[in-house]
Design a protein around this motif. Structure first.
Motif, PDB file in Angstrom:
ATOM      1  N   LYS A  81      -5.384  -9.399 -12.089  1.00  0.00           N
ATOM      2  CA  LYS A  81      -4.355 -10.061 -11.294  1.00  0.00           C
ATOM      3  C   LYS A  81      -4.999 -11.198 -10.524  1.00  0.00           C
TER       4      LYS A  81
ATOM      5  N   GLU B 295       0.421  -8.550 -19.614  1.00  0.00           N
ATOM      6  CA  GLU B 295       0.761  -8.621 -18.197  1.00  0.00           C
ATOM      7  C   GLU B 295      -0.382  -8.068 -17.359  1.00  0.00           C
ATOM      8  N   THR B 296      -0.352  -8.399 -16.094  1.00  0.00           N
ATOM      9  CA  THR B 296      -1.377  -7.933 -15.163  1.00  0.00           C
ATOM     10  C   THR B 296      -1.507  -6.414 -15.214  1.00  0.00           C
TER      11      THR B 296
ATOM     12  N   SER C   4      -0.578 -17.737 -13.533  1.00  0.00           N
ATOM     13  CA  SER C   4       0.024 -16.975 -14.611  1.00  0.00           C
ATOM     14  C   SER C   4      -0.775 -17.201 -15.885  1.00  0.00           C
TER      15      SER C   4
END
Length: 890
Positions: free
Chosen positions: A788, A854-855, A793
């Motif tokens: 993260k 995704e994170t 992004s």
């Protein structure tokens, strides 16, 4: 204080046409004072409607046709329930009401008004025993607060008891002075400053505003943006235009101009706070006792108001704390614009977006300049070429275009030519003073010194290289350059994998003028010598002094010059020396022992003299030299980090590297006679880059080269006699870029890069990538967890496969059968396939793979090839978009 009765109205509604400026109502006011007040208003150019003059319209219709209602509160009015009820009705109108207390104090009025409503409560059946606060709550009345009422009548109840204004005495002299203040207050309120003057010739503004206006229009809640850029680029002009465009839909709005200068004045802080409050609340000037009280009043007064606020030319954090402490100070839907030269301030305030103002293009520049120089949109025919030269000098800076255009207006051609010649050496005074503000605002002398060094020596240089040298000078360049970038004095331009230092030409000229100003008549007393004619004069006359810390003399190859080394005898503090096509004769011991950077193009000697003491040197750049060897006798140089002797066509051997323990970059590009690299190269534990491009005489690399565990980049391009790389190359655990094309190598590791465009031979991010964005695995697979990173992004990934190949399978290395991306967290598997028939821009499959990451996801990447290859390592570099924390729009 005014009592404000606000109403929300749509922008689409037509504006009312006001017949009168002031509706003036009174009871019990003496005829003399009434006549005098009416004359004061009339003399000030106001059209008034006196209550007892109304003939054709009712009182209430006349109030609608006036912009301000002025009520004289007299003992007769206070004693009349009818008048008090009528006053409450007046307050319910969406008008500014200005009360004048005559013969009665505010406290007496308040008590009488409360008594009036106590009687009203009893009539409506409220018990006698109820206290005032209970009655107020029952009736929806808050006696000491403004606003917050949806019902205009309830709001009027509260505002009536809270009316503040002017108190008139019976002393006519005092009354005359006070009425003058009343007239000024009304004049300010009537001065409908809906529009601020922007510019006589607003060229190119519309296109620059579109993104900002769109962002502000589409944003919800309280939105704060920054307009950031160098001095004179048009930040204030843009803010004014946006204020005029959008501010009309806000009842409360304020444009605080030139905060930097006002802040420095006596009581400047409270003055700005008062100006902010009086503009938004539409009152006369509010006198605040101190900054702390001002902060409290701003927050209390505006926290429920939808305001449009512009803070222009902010230059320190305290200004933001005093004028815009937090979002909680303003009501929902507020819009706040901050213009500044310092991006860091916007980061501290955590604005929603930063807009970096770009300069004008050539067409816009010509038009703006022409309006000022010729009073038309294009240059006159005989001045076209001269105009283009001036525009080129200005480099899209509106301030410079306007100043020089006005300066050259109605001047003859010889005057223009003379001006252009002067500008090559001395910048225009007005432009210089405005740009110099950013330099003067640098809080530390060390940053000012850093800026001047960059102006004269490091424009166009790689940022990391400049930092390396300037850190060696004790200037803490990493931090300093960051601050200079934030303050719009320096910018960084991407060029491939490099970050190049750059700055606006006028900023550069400003810096060099600062240096010239240190000693206009005696250049040898300046800290930096950088103008050729002055440097030549100092060296020829042998007048150098200890003041000089940097010297640059760049001569064309066709006009090389020669000096005795004793010309540098007195320059004991010289740290930066940049010479092009200059020959020095004599004892090199005369040169400064404080040198940190030696950049000498066209060095004519076959080796560096043994009496040239450069023990503190950080970087040596001797491109295009006559060197056959770097040193006749190697020196121990503990501080040397970069050695560049590229294009030295007579160089045959490298130095003994054991004397250069901290060398980080070795650049030997295009040294065709170089035949041997000293085996001590393996001792360079800090070496991260080795460039041997086009060293066509080099037949082999020493085995010790594979001991370079820190090496990240190895460039062997064009080394046509090198036939192989040993398998020991796998010991070079940091290697991320290997360029070995146009060599005789038949078996070599090859780096393949993979991004959203597909597969291909690429250079990898290497030392530009932080450790949390790259992952390395043994063999043909790699497992990692998507980190993260706040404000960014995931855009894609670069996949690097290190494998061994032979001549037999070289033709198929560009076509891996597939890459399998398994998302263990989601339980999904994605396959990217590529072969000789796959389109090189096959982005759909790629985007599908990336969108699935995704994170926090645990991911495994597996690579398979059509032919048998021994895969040594698989490396994944995660690619993120531009730093969204800064949110800069260019």
């Amino acid at each position: 204080m005014f009592s404000l009765a606000s109403s929300s109205s749509s922008q689409s509604k037509p504006k009312l046409t006001f017949e009168y400026d002031v509706f003036f109502t009174f009871d019990g006011l003496g005829s003399r004072l009434r006549t005098f007040l009416e004359k004061c208003l009339s003399d000030a150019g106001m059209k008034t409607c006196i209550h007892d003059m109304v003939r054709d319209y009712s009182r209430w219709r006349m109030i609608e046709r006036c912009r301000i209602v002025m009520v004289v509160i007299t003992p007769e009015l206070v004693a009349s329930d009818i008048c008090l009820d009528r006053l409450k009705k007046i307050i319910s109108y969406p008008k500014t009401v200005l009360p004048l207390f005559y013969g009665v104090s505010h406290d007496e009025f308040r008590m009488q008004f409360e008594s009036f409503y106590l009687r009203k409560f009893r009539i409506e059946g409220i018990p006698d025993g109820a206290n005032l606060s209970e009655l107020s709550e029952a009736y929806g009345l808050r006696l000491w607060e403004f606003g917050g009422y949806r019902n205009p009548q309830r709001r009027a109840n509260a505002e009536c008891s809270s009316l503040y204004g002017f108190t008139l005495s019976h002393d006519f002299g005092i009354e005359a002075e006070l009425l003058d203040d009343v007239v000024k207050t009304i004049t300010m309120r009537l001065d409908n400053r809906e529009y601020i003057f922007v510019a006589h010739h607003p060229v190119g503004l519309e296109s620059r505003m579109q993104d900002i206006i769109q962002f502000l229009s589409e944003s919800n809640g309280i939105t704060i943006i920054g307009i950031w850029g160098m001095g004179g680029i048009g930040k204030t002009t843009m803010a004014k235009t946006i204020y005029n465009e959008m501010g009309q839909s806000f009842v409360g709005k304020s444009f605080l101009a030139n905060i930097r200068e006002v802040w420095k004045q006596d009581n400047g802080q409270v003055y700005l706070q008062g100006q902010l409050l009086s503009s938004i609340l539409r009152t006369r000037r509010i006198n605040l006792l101190n900054v702390g009280i001002g902060k409290s009043i701003i927050k209390q007064s505006l926290c429920q108001k939808r305001v449009f606020l512009v803070l222009d030319d902010v230059d320190n954090e305290d200004q933001l704390k005093v004028l815009c402490g937090s979002r909680q100070w303003f009501g929902h839907g507020s819009r706040i614009i901050i213009t500044t030269r310092d991006e860091r301030l916007l980061q501290i305030l955590q604005v929603d977006k930063v807009f970096n103002v770009r300069g004008m293009d050539d067409n816009e520049s010509i038009e703006l300049f022409s309006w000022h120089a010729f009073k038309q949109a294009l240059p006159e025919r005989n001045f076209t070429e001269l105009s283009r030269k001036v525009v080129a000098y200005c480099r899209g800076l509106p301030l410079a275009l306007e100043i020089l255009g006005s300066y050259l207006f109605d001047r003859k051609i010889p005057y223009w030519e003379s001006t252009l010649s002067k500008l090559e050496r001395i910048p225009d005074g007005k432009i210089y003073e405005i740009l110099k503000i950013s330099y003067d605002d640098l809080s530390e002398q060390i940053e000012k010194e850093l800026f001047l060094d960059i102006c004269c020596f490091f424009i166009g240089k790689d940022r990391s290289y400049a930092i390396q040298v300037l850190d060696g000078c004790g200037l803490y360049a990493e931090t300093g350059i960051t601050h200079l970038i934030e303050r719009s004095l320096v910018k960084v331009v991407k060029s491939g994998n490099k970050s190049i230092l750059d700055m606006h030409g006028l900023i550069r000229d400003m810096g060099r003028e600062i240096i010239r100003g240190q000693s206009p008549e005696e250049p040898e007393k300046r800290t930096i010598l950088c103008f050729n004619d002055e440097v030549l004069d100092v060296l020829e006359s042998n007048t150098g002094t200890i003041a000089t810390k940097g010297l640059s003399l760049k001569m064309p190859r066709s006009n090389s010059v020669s000096f005795g080394t004793n010309a540098f005898k007195n320059m004991k503090r010289l740290r930066l020396l940049n010479l092009d096509n200059v020959q020095l004769n004599g004892e090199y011991d005369y040169l400064s022992k404080e040198l940190r950077w030696l950049c000498w193009r066209g060095f004519l000697l076959e080796s560096l003299p043994t009496d040239f003491n450069v023990k503190k040197i950080v970087a040596i750049d001797l491109k295009w030299s006559n060197l056959t060897k770097v040193w006749e006798k190697s020196q121990v140089l503990e501080s040397l980090k970069t050695l560049n002797v590229s294009h030295s066509h007579y160089l045959t051997e490298t130095p003994d590297f054991s004397k250069l323990p901290h060398l980080e970059k070795l650049i030997l590009k295009d040294c065709p006679r170089l035949s041997m690299i000293h085996p001590s190269i393996g001792n360079l534990r800090h070496l991260i880059m080795l460039n041997l491009k086009n060293c066509i005489g080099l037949e082999h690399l020493p085995r010790s080269i594979y001991d370079l565990k820190s090496l990240r980049t190895l460039n062997l391009f064009g080394c046509s006699k090198i036939e192989r790389l040993d398998e020991d190359i796998e010991k070079m655990e940091s290697l991320t870029v290997l360029v070995a094309t146009q060599t005789a190598i038949t078996q070599a590791p090859i780096s393949l890069g993979w991004n959203e465009k597909g597969f291909g031979v690429n250079s990898l991010p290497g030392d530009n990538y932080p450790h949390w964005q790259n992952f390395k695995g043994e063999g043909c697979s790699i497992c990692f967890e998507v980190p993260k990173i706040i404000g960014r992004s995931l855009k894609g990934l670069i996949l690097c496969i290190i494998y061994l190949s032979s001549q037999d399978n070289m033709t198929s290395v560009y076509y891996p059968v597939g890459v399998l991306v398994s998302n263990h967290t989601k339980g999904t598997i994605k396959l990217y396939q590529k072969d000789a028939t796959t389109a090189s821009n096959d982005e759909d499959n790629w985007q599908d793979i990336i969108s699935n990451l995704e994170t926090g996801n645990r991911v495994e990447v597996i690579v398979t090839f059509a032919c048998e290859l021994k895969v040594k390592h698989t490396v994944v570099y995660l690619v993120y978009d531009e730093d969204a924390i800064k949110r800069i729009m260019y």
